[in-house]
Structure formats: structure tokens, C-alpha cells
Design an enzyme around this catalytic site. Structure first.
Site, mmCIF file in Angstrom:
data_model
loop_
_atom_site.group_PDB
_atom_site.id
_atom_site.type_symbol
_atom_site.label_atom_id
_atom_site.label_comp_id
_atom_site.label_asym_id
_atom_site.label_seq_id
_atom_site.Cartn_x
_atom_site.Cartn_y
_atom_site.Cartn_z
ATOM 1 N N GLY A 13 0.787 -1.227 0.000
ATOM 2 C CA GLY A 13 0.000 0.000 0.000
ATOM 3 C C GLY A 13 0.819 1.279 0.000
ATOM 4 O O GLY A 13 0.373 2.299 0.520
ATOM 5 N N ASN A 15 1.505 3.152 -2.634
ATOM 6 C CA ASN A 15 0.740 4.117 -3.439
ATOM 7 C C ASN A 15 -0.486 4.611 -2.676
ATOM 8 O O ASN A 15 -0.809 5.801 -2.705
ATOM 9 C CB ASN A 15 0.314 3.486 -4.767
ATOM 10 C CG ASN A 15 1.417 3.541 -5.806
ATOM 11 O OD1 ASN A 15 1.769 4.609 -6.286
ATOM 12 N ND2 ASN A 15 1.970 2.388 -6.138
ATOM 13 N N ARG A 92 -6.461 -8.478 -8.209
ATOM 14 C CA ARG A 92 -7.497 -9.341 -8.778
ATOM 15 C C ARG A 92 -7.992 -8.690 -10.066
ATOM 16 O O ARG A 92 -8.231 -7.467 -10.096
ATOM 17 C CB ARG A 92 -8.711 -9.498 -7.826
ATOM 18 C CG ARG A 92 -8.389 -9.975 -6.444
ATOM 19 C CD ARG A 92 -7.744 -11.328 -6.408
ATOM 20 N NE ARG A 92 -8.570 -12.386 -6.951
ATOM 21 C CZ ARG A 92 -8.123 -13.618 -7.186
ATOM 22 N NH1 ARG A 92 -6.855 -13.918 -6.933
ATOM 23 N NH2 ARG A 92 -8.923 -14.543 -7.672
ATOM 24 N N HIS A 110 -0.324 1.522 -13.198
ATOM 25 C CA HIS A 110 0.300 0.328 -13.767
ATOM 26 C C HIS A 110 1.790 0.598 -13.962
ATOM 27 O O HIS A 110 2.154 1.653 -14.492
ATOM 28 C CB HIS A 110 -0.364 -0.030 -15.103
ATOM 29 C CG HIS A 110 0.171 -1.298 -15.694
ATOM 30 N ND1 HIS A 110 -0.146 -2.531 -15.178
ATOM 31 C CD2 HIS A 110 1.026 -1.517 -16.717
ATOM 32 C CE1 HIS A 110 0.486 -3.468 -15.876
ATOM 33 N NE2 HIS A 110 1.205 -2.871 -16.805
ATOM 34 N N LEU A 145 -8.070 -5.238 -19.810
ATOM 35 C CA LEU A 145 -7.021 -5.183 -18.787
ATOM 36 C C LEU A 145 -5.954 -4.130 -19.124
ATOM 37 O O LEU A 145 -5.408 -4.124 -20.236
ATOM 38 C CB LEU A 145 -6.357 -6.565 -18.670
ATOM 39 C CG LEU A 145 -5.257 -6.669 -17.605
ATOM 40 C CD1 LEU A 145 -5.859 -6.610 -16.211
ATOM 41 C CD2 LEU A 145 -4.447 -7.948 -17.793
#
Ligand code: GRF
Length: 198
Positions: A13, A15, A92, A110, A145
């Protein structure tokens, strides 16, 4: 009106922490929930220490029933009144069932220069390809995605002798710079468009 932002995590965590720290009194959003699929996510304690509500929805009891898992996530998010969802290392894959519910209100970070290297192992793939630079991308989430409109990108050099780990650390520092700024801009625009509708 201040928007309510929820952050989804699966791990440390870092970010998430940068996003939480950025949401000061002038920010168009404030945190309403940190939600995770892993009870052992390191970010949970950090969020709780800042007084942010947290919740866990373990994906494992749902087996392959992703829709039931996502229904449980949606219940938590709607109960918290989330307007904006920030994915921050949430590991997920989300189905259209979830994404349709929040499309246009959901961001992701990303660790690659999208559209390069969607999916996993981005740093190893950049090294393998002999790239001279790597980086990270904040983008709006759509049903495909690691796709969706690019909101911010940062580039870092690939240095001689880099390993996936050393490159990941350099990229992560860049993630911490761009995600808070991208959220602030996104939430500001969201707030403006909401006000012009009301
Ligand atoms: C980040 O590199 C993010 O881009 C990726 O997972 C990592 C999460 O790190 N999707 P952290 O949990 O924010 O420290």
C-alpha cells in the site's frame, strides 16, 4: 461537495499511502474506505493508523465465482458511498460486472509505459526487451485489462546492471509522484462536471 474516494489494495500500500497523504483539506476528494482482498495486506494497518475506514473481502471463499466476490466488494463500496475508486496494487482482475458499475469513476496505476507491457512482470519484460527507459501510467479503468484512457505517465531510465527489483524501486518512486497528482486532477474534473449537471 467533497467527493468520496475508495482505494483498493492487495499489498504494502505505498501508493495508497501517498494518495491518502495527498488528500488534504483543499483536495476535491477525501478517503472513505481502503478495501482489500487480503487480510494480511500491509497497507491495512497504515490506513487504519490514519483513521481511514478499512474492510477486507477475501476472494478465496468465492472460488471461481468472481461475480459473487465482486458483489461483496460493490456492497462495501456502496455502503461507504464511494464516488471514485482508485486501484493501487489490487491484484485481482475485475470483470465487466464490477467495471460497468464504476466506469468513468475508476483509476489504476500500472508499472509500465502503457500500452507496453500490460499484465504482470513488467520490469522483467522491459529488461528482457533491452528498453532504455521504463515508467508507469495512471489510466482510467475499462473492461480491457490495463487499457483505458491514459491520464498521466512518468519515465525513468533503465540503468546498466538493473534487475527487476532495482528497476521496480525506481518506477515505484515515480508512481508515488504521479498518482496523487492524477487523482487530484481527475477528482477536480469530476467535481466540476457533477456541479454543472446539478
Ligand atoms: C505498484 O507497482 C503498482 O503499480 C502495481 O503494484 C504495486 C503496488 O505497490 N500494480 P504498493 O502496494 O502501492 O506499494
Amino acid at each position: 461537495m467533497t467527493l468520496r474516494a475508495a482505494i483498493l489494495i492487495s499489498g504494502g500500500g505505498s501508493n495508497m499511502l501517498k494518495l491518502l497523504e495527498s488528500m488534504d483539506a483543499d483536495h476535491p476528494a477525501s478517503p472513505c474506505l481502503v478495501l482489500t482482498n487480503r487480510a494480511d495486506a500491509g497497507g491495512l494497518a497504515k490506513a487504519a493508523a490514519l483513521g481511514v475506514p478499512t474492510a477486507v473481502v477475501d476472494h478465496r471463499p468465492y472460488g471461481s465465482d468472481r461475480v459473487a466476490f465482486e458483489a461483496a466488494l460493490i456492497t462495501k463500496l456502496e455502503t461507504a458511498g464511494a464516488d471514485i475508486i482508485c486501484l493501487a496494487g489490487f491484484m485481482r482482475v475485475l470483470t465487466p460486472h464490477f467495471i460497468d458499475r464504476f466506469e468513468g469513476r475508476m483509476l489504476n496505476i500500472h508499472p509500465s509505459l502503457l500500452p507496453k507491457y500490460k499484465g504482470l512482470h513488467t520490469h522483467a519484460r522491459a529488461l528482457e526487451a533491452g528498453d532504455a527507459e521504463a515508467g508507469c501510467t495512471v489510466h482510467g479503468v475499462t473492461a480491457k485489462l490495463d487499457d483505458g484512457p491514459i491520464l498521466a505517465q512518468a519515465r525513468v531510465p533503465v540503468l546498466e546492471g538493473d534487475t527487476p527489483g532495482s528497476l521496480a524501486a525506481r518506477v515505484l518512486a515515480a508512481e508515488h509522484r504521479i498518482y496523487p497528482d492524477a487523482l487530484r486532477a481527475f477528482a477536480g474534473n469530476f467535481q466540476t462536471s457533477r456541479q454543472s449537471l446539478s
